[in-house]
Write a protein that holds these residues in place. Structure first.
Motif, short mmCIF file in Angstrom:
data_model
loop_
_atom_site.label_atom_id
_atom_site.label_comp_id
_atom_site.label_asym_id
_atom_site.label_seq_id
_atom_site.Cartn_x
_atom_site.Cartn_y
_atom_site.Cartn_z
N UNK A 228 7.26 -8.13 -48.26
CA UNK A 228 6.06 -7.98 -47.45
C UNK A 228 5.33 -6.67 -47.74
N UNK A 229 4.01 -6.77 -47.94
CA UNK A 229 3.18 -5.59 -48.17
C UNK A 229 2.90 -5.30 -49.63
N UNK A 230 3.67 -5.89 -50.54
CA UNK A 230 3.42 -5.65 -51.96
C UNK A 230 2.17 -6.39 -52.40
N UNK A 231 1.37 -5.74 -53.25
CA UNK A 231 0.11 -6.31 -53.72
C UNK A 231 0.22 -6.68 -55.19
N UNK A 232 -0.46 -7.78 -55.55
CA UNK A 232 -0.50 -8.25 -56.93
C UNK A 232 -1.91 -8.72 -57.26
#
Length: 93
Positions: A10-14
């Motif tokens: 949760x919270x990781x961006x791609x």
């Protein structure tokens, strides 16, 4: 860039297909535009995807028009027109 073999929390961006997405929770192998585990951060609408649920206010492109979900919906604007507001033709400028 998104990688199907990477585990995201949760919270990781791609980035995926030119858009930025954020993982809502632990996820691996599910592409952002076809999974409810991802939140679209980019402001451009994406094409409606069969089997994906959309939340109130989310916008999609369908058959050349921009639609906005009135409530949680996982049906197309054609099969559930009462759940979508047709915002009219969409042109990327």
């Amino acid at each position: 860039a998104w990688d199907e073999n990477t585990t995201y929390t949760g919270g990781e961006k791609v980035s995926f297909n030119g858009l930025v997405w954020e993982a809502k929770y632990w996820i691996q192998g599910a592409a952002p535009e076809s999974s409810d585990a991802w939140k679209l951060l980019s402001t451009l609408p994406v094409a409606w995807t069969s089997g994906k649920a959309y939340l109130t206010g989310e916008q999609v492109l369908f058959e050349g028009n921009l639609y906005q979900a009135k409530w949680w919906v996982n049906s197309s604007p054609v099969s559930a027109p009462e759940a979508w507001t047709n915002k009219g033709p969409f042109a990327c400028e």
